[in-house]
Enzyme design. Structure first.
Site, PDB file in Angstrom:
ATOM      1  N   HIS A 216       0.800  -1.234   0.000  1.00 40.33           N
ATOM      2  CA  HIS A 216       0.000   0.000   0.000  1.00 40.33           C
ATOM      3  C   HIS A 216       0.824   1.271   0.000  1.00 40.33           C
ATOM      4  CE1 HIS A 216       0.669  -0.498   4.373  1.00 40.33           C
ATOM      5  NE2 HIS A 216       0.622   0.816   4.414  1.00 40.33           N
TER       6      HIS A 216
HETATM    7  C1  UD1 Z   1      -2.400   5.467   5.622  1.00 38.93           C
HETATM    8  C2  UD1 Z   1      -1.130   6.031   6.248  1.00 38.93           C
HETATM    9  C3  UD1 Z   1      -0.006   5.022   6.141  1.00 38.93           C
HETATM   10  C4  UD1 Z   1      -0.410   3.682   6.698  1.00 38.93           C
HETATM   11  C5  UD1 Z   1      -1.709   3.219   6.065  1.00 38.93           C
HETATM   12  C6  UD1 Z   1      -2.146   1.974   6.754  1.00 38.93           C
HETATM   13  C7  UD1 Z   1      -0.741   8.459   6.076  1.00 38.93           C
HETATM   14  C8  UD1 Z   1       0.017   9.503   5.384  1.00 38.93           C
HETATM   15  N1  UD1 Z   1      -0.684   7.226   5.538  1.00 38.93           N
HETATM   16  O1  UD1 Z   1      -2.152   5.284   4.247  1.00 38.93           O
HETATM   17  O2  UD1 Z   1       1.112   5.490   6.870  1.00 38.93           O
HETATM   18  O3  UD1 Z   1       0.610   2.760   6.446  1.00 38.93           O
HETATM   19  O4  UD1 Z   1      -2.710   4.236   6.239  1.00 38.93           O
HETATM   20  O5  UD1 Z   1      -3.127   1.277   6.085  1.00 38.93           O
HETATM   21  O6  UD1 Z   1      -1.371   8.720   7.072  1.00 38.93           O
HETATM   22  N2  UD1 Z   1      -9.579   4.431   1.567  1.00 38.93           N
HETATM   23  C9  UD1 Z   1     -10.771   3.772   1.538  1.00 38.93           C
HETATM   24  N3  UD1 Z   1     -11.331   3.400   2.735  1.00 38.93           N
HETATM   25  C10 UD1 Z   1     -10.783   3.672   3.932  1.00 38.93           C
HETATM   26  C11 UD1 Z   1      -9.558   4.374   3.941  1.00 38.93           C
HETATM   27  C12 UD1 Z   1      -8.977   4.739   2.746  1.00 38.93           C
HETATM   28  O7  UD1 Z   1     -11.326   3.507   0.482  1.00 38.93           O
HETATM   29  O8  UD1 Z   1     -11.350   3.303   4.978  1.00 38.93           O
HETATM   30  C13 UD1 Z   1      -8.941   4.797   0.273  1.00 38.93           C
HETATM   31  C14 UD1 Z   1      -9.299   6.193  -0.206  1.00 38.93           C
HETATM   32  O9  UD1 Z   1      -9.398   6.152  -1.594  1.00 38.93           O
HETATM   33  C15 UD1 Z   1      -8.077   6.994   0.197  1.00 38.93           C
HETATM   34  C16 UD1 Z   1      -6.941   5.984   0.060  1.00 38.93           C
HETATM   35  O10 UD1 Z   1      -7.524   4.732   0.426  1.00 38.93           O
HETATM   36  O11 UD1 Z   1      -7.883   8.123  -0.614  1.00 38.93           O
HETATM   37  C17 UD1 Z   1      -5.741   6.275   0.929  1.00 38.93           C
HETATM   38  O12 UD1 Z   1      -6.103   6.472   2.305  1.00 38.93           O
HETATM   39  P1  UD1 Z   1      -5.202   7.374   3.278  1.00 38.93           P
HETATM   40  O13 UD1 Z   1      -5.719   7.337   4.654  1.00 38.93           O
HETATM   41  O14 UD1 Z   1      -5.005   8.734   2.670  1.00 38.93           O
HETATM   42  O15 UD1 Z   1      -3.786   6.719   3.184  1.00 38.93           O
HETATM   43  P2  UD1 Z   1      -3.347   5.197   3.226  1.00 38.93           P
HETATM   44  O16 UD1 Z   1      -2.756   4.852   1.926  1.00 38.93           O
HETATM   45  O17 UD1 Z   1      -4.470   4.375   3.748  1.00 38.93           O
HETATM   46  N1  UDP Z   2      -3.626  -5.919   8.998  1.00 38.62           N
HETATM   47  C1  UDP Z   2      -4.920  -6.402   9.105  1.00 38.62           C
HETATM   48  N2  UDP Z   2      -5.581  -6.780   7.962  1.00 38.62           N
HETATM   49  C2  UDP Z   2      -5.030  -6.693   6.719  1.00 38.62           C
HETATM   50  C3  UDP Z   2      -3.700  -6.198   6.627  1.00 38.62           C
HETATM   51  C4  UDP Z   2      -3.037  -5.798   7.779  1.00 38.62           C
HETATM   52  O1  UDP Z   2      -5.460  -6.508  10.212  1.00 38.62           O
HETATM   53  O2  UDP Z   2      -5.688  -7.056   5.723  1.00 38.62           O
HETATM   54  C5  UDP Z   2      -2.931  -5.487  10.228  1.00 38.62           C
HETATM   55  C6  UDP Z   2      -1.570  -6.100  10.478  1.00 38.62           C
HETATM   56  O3  UDP Z   2      -1.678  -7.328  11.169  1.00 38.62           O
HETATM   57  C7  UDP Z   2      -0.891  -5.028  11.320  1.00 38.62           C
HETATM   58  C8  UDP Z   2      -1.461  -3.733  10.764  1.00 38.62           C
HETATM   59  O4  UDP Z   2      -2.674  -4.096  10.095  1.00 38.62           O
HETATM   60  O5  UDP Z   2      -1.278  -5.159  12.684  1.00 38.62           O
HETATM   61  C9  UDP Z   2      -0.514  -3.071   9.806  1.00 38.62           C
HETATM   62  O6  UDP Z   2      -1.148  -1.991   9.211  1.00 38.62           O
HETATM   63  P1  UDP Z   2      -0.810  -1.452   7.754  1.00 38.62           P
HETATM   64  O7  UDP Z   2      -0.004  -2.436   7.012  1.00 38.62           O
HETATM   65  O8  UDP Z   2      -2.097  -0.984   7.162  1.00 38.62           O
HETATM   66  O9  UDP Z   2       0.014  -0.121   8.071  1.00 38.62           O
HETATM   67  P2  UDP Z   2       1.560   0.175   8.358  1.00 38.62           P
HETATM   68  O10 UDP Z   2       1.999  -0.721   9.433  1.00 38.62           O
HETATM   69  O11 UDP Z   2       2.301   0.008   7.073  1.00 38.62           O
HETATM   70  O12 UDP Z   2       1.550   1.617   8.750  1.00 38.62           O
END
Ligand code: UD1
Ligand code: UDP
Length: 375
Positions: A216
Site C-alpha cells: 500500500h
Molecule cells: C495510511 C497512512 C499510512 C499507513 C496506512 C495503513 C498516512 C500519510 N498514511 O495510508 O502510513 O501505512 O494508512 O493502512 O497517514 N480508503 C478507503 N477506505 C478507507 C480508507 C482509505 O477507500 O477506509 C482509500 C481512499 O481512496 C483513500 C486511500 O484509500 O484516498 C488512501 O487512504 P489514506 O488514509 O489517505 O492513506 P493510506 O494509503 O491508507
Molecule cells: N492488517 C490487518 N488486515 C489486513 C492487513 C493488515 O489486520 O488485511 C494489520 C496487520 O496485522 C498489522 C497492521 O494491520 O497489525 C498493519 O497496518 P498497515 O499495514 O495498514 O500499516 P503500516 O503498518 O504500514 O503503517
C-alpha cells in the site's frame, strides 16, 4: 490545560488501521493496572472508515467504542491533515487532558500533535524514534514532527534511541519500553490461530505452503511502473507458492483499477484476491504463511515476532531491528532479487532469527508504569 483531580485524563487518538493494535493494549493495561488513576477519552479521527479498515479492529481487539468521531475521511495530505486539525482544535477547546497519546506515523498522528502542541498539551508518542531517512515518505515527516513535540517518546527498538539522540531530544523524554503492537500480537495469536482452519478452507490454502502479500505504500502502488512490476512478480512466483493470498488495501485496489491492472491479476489463478481482513484473520494468515512479502511497517514487525520469513518490498526501513535480529530481509524492488529470496523461503533456507528485546508482550505495562510515576 491540565485537570486537577487525582485521576489523570488521557486522550487517546486513533485514525488508521495500524493505530488500533498499538493503543488497544495500552488502554487495557491502564484499566487493569490502575483502574482508579486514569480516565480515557478515545477519539477516532475517521482517517480510515471502511468497516474492514476500522470497525473490525474494535471487535477483534476488544476495544471500547470511540467516545468521539471526528469524521475526517480521505483527501490529499493537506486536506486530510487540515480536517483533523480543525476538528481536533474544537475538541481540545472543550476537553481537558493530562496527556494526549498518539500512535505511529499517520496523518492523524501529525495533525493531532501540531494542534495539541499549540494548545500547550502534554503529548506521548507510542512508537517513537523510528526513521527511514527517506523524506519522500510522508510518514517520515509525521514521525519527525511528532517526536519533536512529544514529552514522552515511547521507543520500540534500539535504533529509536539513537535517532532521537541524534536529533537532540533530551534523554529524560525518552523511554525504551518495547513494542505495544507486539503486546496485541501475543495477546491474540492463539485466538487467531484457532481461526485458521476455517479461513484455510474458505480461501483454499494450506498451512506453510502459501505466500501472503500486502502492498500500500504510495511509492509502490501509485506509480504504474512499480505496480506493474509487482503484477509481473506474482506471475513469476507461479513455480513456488501454491497460492499467493493478497488482501488488497483500498489505495491499491483504486490504483490497480486506474492503471488497468485489475483484470490481469484476476487471470492469475494462483492469486487469492481478497478485501482487507480483520486483525485476527490477518494474524492467522501471517502465522501460517511460508513467506510474507510486504511494504507495511507493522507487518515487518509482526512477522519477526512470529518467526515467519518476510521480504520487505522497499529500499529502506524505519524498523532495522527486524533485519538485524528478526526474520525480515530488505530486498527492494528488483524482481530477480525478490525471486532469489522467494526461492530461499520455499526451500526452507531462511536466516536464523530471534525476537527483539522488550518485544515481550509487556510494553504497554511499562508505558503505564512510566505514566504512573511521572505524569
Ligand atoms: C495510511 C497512512 C499510512 C499507513 C496506512 C495503513 C498516512 C500519510 N498514511 O495510508 O502510513 O501505512 O494508512 O493502512 O497517514 N480508503 C478507503 N477506505 C478507507 C480508507 C482509505 O477507500 O477506509 C482509500 C481512499 O481512496 C483513500 C486511500 O484509500 O484516498 C488512501 O487512504 P489514506 O488514509 O489517505 O492513506 P493510506 O494509503 O491508507
Ligand atoms: N492488517 C490487518 N488486515 C489486513 C492487513 C493488515 O489486520 O488485511 C494489520 C496487520 O496485522 C498489522 C497492521 O494491520 O497489525 C498493519 O497496518 P498497515 O499495514 O495498514 O500499516 P503500516 O503498518 O504500514 O503503517
Amino acid at each position: 490545560m491540565g485537570v486537577s483531580q487525582i485521576r489523570k485524563r488521557i486522550i487517546v487518538i486513533v485514525g488508521a488501521r495500524p493505530n488500533f493494535m498499538k493503543v488497544a493494549p495500552v488502554i487495557e493495561a491502564m484499566k487493569r493496572l490502575a483502574p482508579d488513576e486514569f480516565d480515557v477519552l478515545l477519539v477516532h479521527t475517521g482517517q480510515h472508515y471502511d468497516a474492514n479498515m476500522s470497525d473490525v479492529f474494535f471487535r477483534d481487539l476488544e476495544m471500547p467504542q470511540p467516545d468521539v468521531f471526528l469524521g475526517a475521511g480521505s483527501g490529499t495530505h493537506a486536506e486530510q491533515t487540515a480536517r483533523v486539525m480543525i476538528a481536533m482544535e474544537a475538541l481540545l477547546a472543550k476537553e481537558p487532558s493530562d496527556l494526549i497519546l498518539v500512535p505511529g506515523d499517520v496523518n492523524s498522528t501529525l495533525a493531532t500533535t501540531i494542534v495539541a502542541a499549540k494548545a500547550g498539551r502534554t503529548i506521548g508518542h507510542i512508537e517513537s524514534g523510528l526513521r527511514s531517512f527517506d523524506r519522500s515518505m510522508p510518514e517520515e515527516i509525521n514521525r519527525i514532527v511528532t517526536d519533536e513535540f512529544s514529552r514522552y517518546c515511547f521507543v520500540t527498538e534500539p535504533s529509536g534511541l539513537e535517532n532521537l539522540s541524534q536529533e537532540g531530544i533530551a534523554t529524560d523524554r525518552v523511554f525504551y519500553v518495547g513494542n505495544t503492537m507486539i503486546d496485541s500480537l501475543f495477546m491474540y495469536v492463539d485466538r487467531a490461530r484457532a481461526r485458521f482452519p476455517g479461513l484455510a478452507e474458505q480461501l483454499g490454502i494450506e498451512a506453510d505452503s502459501y505466500a501472503l502479500v500486502t502492498l500500500h505504500r504510495p511509492s509502490n502502488v501509485d506509480d504504474p511502473a512499480s505496480l506493474t512490476t509487482f503484477v509481473e512478480l506474482f506471475e513469476a512466483m507461479r513455480s513456488f507458492a501454491t497460492r499467493i493470498v493478497f488482501p488488497i488495501h483500498p489505495r491499491t485496489r483504486k490504483m490497480l483499477a486506474e492503471y488497468g491492472l485489475m483484470s490481469r491479476i484476476q487471470t492469475n489463478g494462483q492469486l487469492v484476491l481478497i478485501d482487507p481482513v480483520g486483525y485476527l484473520d490477518f494474524v492467522a494468515l501471517q502465522a501460517h504463511a511460508r513467506l510474507v512479502l510486504t511494504d507495511s511497517g507493522g507487518v515487518q514487525e509482526e512477522t519477526t515476532a512470529l518467526g515467519v520469513p518476510c521480504i520487505t518490498l522497499r529500499p529502506n526501513t524505519e524498523r532495522p531491528v527486524t533485519i538485524e535480529v528478526g526474520t525480515n530481509e530488505l530486498v527492494g524492488l528488483d524482481p530477480a532479487q525478490i525471486m532469489s529470496y522467494v526461492e530461499k523461503a520455499f526451500a526452507g533456507k531462511w536466516k536464523k532469527a530471534s525476537v527483539p528485546d522488550l518485544w515481550d508482550g509487556h510494553a504497554s505495562e511499562r508505558i503505564v508504569s512510566v505514566l504512573r510515576e511521572t505524569l
